[in-house]
Design a protein around this motif. Structure first.
Motif, mmCIF file in Angstrom:
data_model
loop_
_atom_site.group_PDB
_atom_site.id
_atom_site.type_symbol
_atom_site.label_atom_id
_atom_site.label_comp_id
_atom_site.label_asym_id
_atom_site.label_seq_id
_atom_site.Cartn_x
_atom_site.Cartn_y
_atom_site.Cartn_z
ATOM 1 N N ASP A 117 7.861 14.828 -8.748
ATOM 2 C CA ASP A 117 7.583 16.691 -7.523
ATOM 3 C C ASP A 117 6.736 15.798 -6.417
ATOM 4 N N SER A 118 6.042 14.552 -5.915
ATOM 5 C CA SER A 118 5.545 14.137 -4.803
ATOM 6 C C SER A 118 7.118 12.984 -4.468
ATOM 7 N N ARG A 119 6.715 13.093 -2.885
ATOM 8 C CA ARG A 119 7.734 11.982 -2.099
ATOM 9 C C ARG A 119 6.682 11.970 -0.243
ATOM 10 N N PRO A 120 7.519 11.077 -0.094
ATOM 11 C CA PRO A 120 6.972 10.314 0.831
ATOM 12 C C PRO A 120 7.454 11.602 1.843
ATOM 13 N N ILE A 121 7.146 11.878 3.512
ATOM 14 C CA ILE A 121 7.648 12.405 4.299
ATOM 15 C C ILE A 121 8.222 11.395 5.037
ATOM 16 N N ASP A 122 8.638 11.953 6.739
ATOM 17 C CA ASP A 122 9.074 10.991 8.111
ATOM 18 C C ASP A 122 7.535 9.949 8.534
ATOM 19 N N ARG A 123 8.038 8.307 8.528
ATOM 20 C CA ARG A 123 7.304 8.294 8.208
ATOM 21 C C ARG A 123 6.165 7.246 7.798
ATOM 22 N N SER A 124 5.983 7.741 6.705
ATOM 23 C CA SER A 124 4.784 7.440 5.335
ATOM 24 C C SER A 124 5.291 5.750 5.610
ATOM 25 N N PHE A 125 6.772 5.329 4.896
ATOM 26 C CA PHE A 125 6.657 3.863 4.795
ATOM 27 C C PHE A 125 5.842 3.013 5.814
ATOM 28 N N GLU A 126 6.954 2.980 7.735
ATOM 29 C CA GLU A 126 6.147 2.544 8.500
ATOM 30 C C GLU A 126 4.147 2.958 9.107
ATOM 31 N N SER A 127 3.504 4.095 8.583
ATOM 32 C CA SER A 127 2.975 3.743 8.880
ATOM 33 C C SER A 127 2.169 2.800 7.525
ATOM 34 N N LEU A 128 1.845 2.963 6.372
ATOM 35 C CA LEU A 128 1.730 1.658 5.392
ATOM 36 C C LEU A 128 1.861 0.560 5.947
ATOM 37 N N LYS A 129 2.946 0.519 6.499
ATOM 38 C CA LYS A 129 3.100 -1.239 7.025
ATOM 39 C C LYS A 129 2.706 -1.799 8.240
ATOM 40 N N SER A 130 2.282 -0.730 8.923
ATOM 41 C CA SER A 130 1.585 -0.706 10.167
ATOM 42 C C SER A 130 -0.227 -1.251 10.171
ATOM 43 N N ALA A 131 -0.031 -0.061 8.923
ATOM 44 C CA ALA A 131 -2.033 -0.115 9.002
ATOM 45 C C ALA A 131 -2.422 -1.254 7.985
ATOM 46 N N LEU A 132 -1.300 -2.053 6.787
ATOM 47 C CA LEU A 132 -1.802 -3.504 6.284
ATOM 48 C C LEU A 132 -1.962 -4.654 7.120
ATOM 49 N N GLU A 133 -0.279 -4.112 8.532
ATOM 50 C CA GLU A 133 -0.729 -5.747 9.305
ATOM 51 C C GLU A 133 -1.726 -6.000 9.718
ATOM 52 N N LYS A 134 -1.943 -4.632 10.413
ATOM 53 C CA LYS A 134 -3.685 -4.622 10.946
ATOM 54 C C LYS A 134 -5.190 -4.864 9.516
ATOM 55 N N VAL A 135 -4.974 -5.921 8.999
ATOM 56 C CA VAL A 135 -6.181 -6.043 7.893
ATOM 57 C C VAL A 135 -6.034 -7.610 7.227
ATOM 58 N N SER A 136 -6.884 -8.235 7.363
ATOM 59 C CA SER A 136 -6.975 -9.606 6.731
ATOM 60 C C SER A 136 -7.181 -9.928 5.904
ATOM 61 N N ASN A 137 -7.593 -9.192 4.804
ATOM 62 C CA ASN A 137 -7.713 -8.638 3.277
ATOM 63 C C ASN A 137 -6.736 -9.691 2.695
ATOM 64 N N GLN A 138 -6.457 -10.710 2.378
ATOM 65 C CA GLN A 138 -5.433 -11.358 1.055
ATOM 66 C C GLN A 138 -5.406 -10.751 -0.233
ATOM 67 N N LYS A 139 -6.474 -9.877 -0.855
ATOM 68 C CA LYS A 139 -6.508 -9.642 -1.848
ATOM 69 C C LYS A 139 -6.211 -8.537 -2.278
ATOM 70 N N ILE A 140 -5.080 -7.265 -1.781
ATOM 71 C CA ILE A 140 -5.442 -5.843 -0.968
ATOM 72 C C ILE A 140 -4.917 -5.150 -2.849
ATOM 73 N N GLY A 141 -5.083 -4.448 -3.787
ATOM 74 C CA GLY A 141 -4.483 -4.782 -4.928
ATOM 75 C C GLY A 141 -3.498 -3.148 -4.337
ATOM 76 N N LEU A 142 -4.458 -2.144 -3.980
ATOM 77 C CA LEU A 142 -3.656 -0.645 -4.725
ATOM 78 C C LEU A 142 -4.023 0.092 -2.960
ATOM 79 N N VAL A 143 -2.814 0.145 -2.272
ATOM 80 C CA VAL A 143 -2.806 0.806 -0.971
ATOM 81 C C VAL A 143 -2.408 2.349 -1.454
ATOM 82 N N LYS A 144 -3.368 3.607 -1.657
ATOM 83 C CA LYS A 144 -2.694 4.904 -1.635
ATOM 84 C C LYS A 144 -2.484 5.865 0.183
#
Length: 296
Positions: free
Chosen positions: A97-124
Motif C-alpha cells: 500500500d506504499s509506492r513511488p510516484i513520479d520522479r521518486s527514483f530520479e530524485s534518490l539517484k540525483s541526491a545520492l550523487e551529491k553525497v561523498s559519504n561512502q558508507k551510506i546504509g539507508l536512504v528513505k
C-alpha cells in the motif's frame, strides 16, 4: 555515491491486497527501472500468486509465496536476502500500500550523487504530514518525529521506516537482514540502530515522492498490534541494555494504558495482551507468539 539502474532490486511485501499490489508494481515500473528485479513476498497462504497474473510483460518479477503469514518483518527479511543473493547493490523496499510516484527514483539517484559519504546504509523518501511538511525520525529511546520543509537535499537522521527506503546490500552483508522475530513493529528501528552501531549513515530525502495509503492503520490500532508494539519495544531496550529505551517504554506504556482505560474498546483484552507482552519481552519470547487472525 551512485545508484546504477541494473544494480537495483525492489522488494514488495503483500498481504490480501491484490489490487494495491498491482498498482504498486505498475508505479515501480513507471520509474523507468525495467532493468531492476522485483521480488514480491506474498504473506497470504490462501493464495498462490503467479508473476504472470501480476504483470505478464515483466520478466524479472520473482514471487515468493509463504506458507504462513510472516508479517512485514519476515517478509522484508526474505526480500532483503533475495536482493543480496542476486548480487545487486541496493534494495528498494515497499509495502503493497506504499509506492513511488513520479520522479521518486530520479530524485534518490540525483541526491545520492551529491553525497561523498561512502558508507551510506539507508536512504528513505520522507512522507509528508497533513501540513505538507516532511517527517524526520530520531531516537530518544522511542522514535521522535520532527518536520521540515520539502526539499531534494538529503538530511541525516537516526531512523527511517522501510516503505520507500533504499538499503545498501553492503550493509545487509555486514549486519544481516532485519530481524524477522519482531514479526511486526520495531524491526525497522532495531535495524537502524544496528546500522549506526556498524558505522553506517542513515538519510531521509524530504521530498514526499511516495504514496502511502496506510491501509493497515485504518480503524485504529487493533489489540494484537498493541501486543507486538509493547513486546518489541521493551525487548529492544532489554536486548540493547539501554536504560533510555526502557524508561521511554515505561512512559509510553503508562500513557497508552491510560488511553485504553479512558477511550478504547475491548479494554480488558487490550490490557491483558499488554501484560502478556511485557512478560514475553522479559522472558525473551519472540516471533509469531500471537496470531493476529485469532484476535478479533
Amino acid at each position: 555515491m551512485r545508484i546504477v539502474r541494473d544494480e537495483l532490486g525492489v522488494v514488495v511485501v503483500t498481504y490480501k491486497r491484490p489490487e494495491a499490489l498491482r498498482k504498486t508494481i505498475f508505479e515501480i515500473l513507471n520509474q523507468g527501472i525495467a532493468e531492476a528485479h522485483i521480488v514480491v513476498i506474498n504473506n497470504d497462504p490462501s493464495v498462490q500468486l503467479l508473476s504472470e497474473e501480476i504483470d505478464p510483460t515483466f520478466t524479472s518479477l520473482i514471487i515468493k509465496n509463504q506458507p504462513e503469514n510472516i508479517a512485514s518483518a519476515g517478509g522484508f527479511a526474505i526480500g532483503m536476502q533475495a536482493i543480496q543473493d542476486l548480487g545487486l547493490q541496493w534494495a528498494w523496499l515497499f509495502n503493497d500500500d506504499s509506492r513511488p510516484i513520479d520522479r521518486s527514483f530520479e530524485s534518490l539517484k540525483s541526491a545520492l550523487e551529491k553525497v561523498s559519504n561512502q558508507k551510506i546504509g539507508l536512504v528513505k523518501i520522507g512522507n509528508f504530514n497533513n501540513r505538507g511538511k516532511a517527517t524526520l525520525l530520531n531516537w530518544k529511546g522511542v522514535r521522535v518525529p520532527s518536520y521540515v520543509e520539502p526539499s531534494d537535499k538529503l538530511i541525516e537522521t537516526d531512523l527511517v521506516t522501510f516503505d520507500g527506503c533504499l538499503i545498501s546490500t553492503r550493509l545487509i552483508q555486514e549486519i544481516g537482514t532485519c530481524d524477522p522475530d519482531y514479526f511486526v513493529g520495531t524491526y525497522e528501528f532495531d535495524y537502524c540502530l544496528r546500522a549506526r552501531d556498524a558505522g553506517y549513515s542513515i538519510f531521509t530525502l524530504p521530498n514526499g515522492l511516495i504514496e502511502d495509503e496506510k491501509a493497515g492503520s485504518i480503524g485504529g490500532t487493533p489489540p494484537w498490534r498493541q501486543y507486538y508494539n509493547t513486546r518489541n519495544h521493551l525487548y529492544l531496550g532489554l536486548q540493547r541494555k539501554d536504560l533510555q529505551t526502557i524508561l521511554a517504554w515505561i512512559k509510553r506504556e503508562l500513557k497508552f494504558s491510560y488511553a485504553i482505560i479512558r477511550f478504547e474498546d475491548q479494554k480488558l483484552l487490550r490490557l491483558r495482551l499488554k501484560t502478556l507482552a511485557t512478560f514475553h519481552a522479559i522472558l525473551g519470547k519472540r516471533g509469531k507468539t500471537l496470531d493476529p487472525a485469532s484476535i478479533k
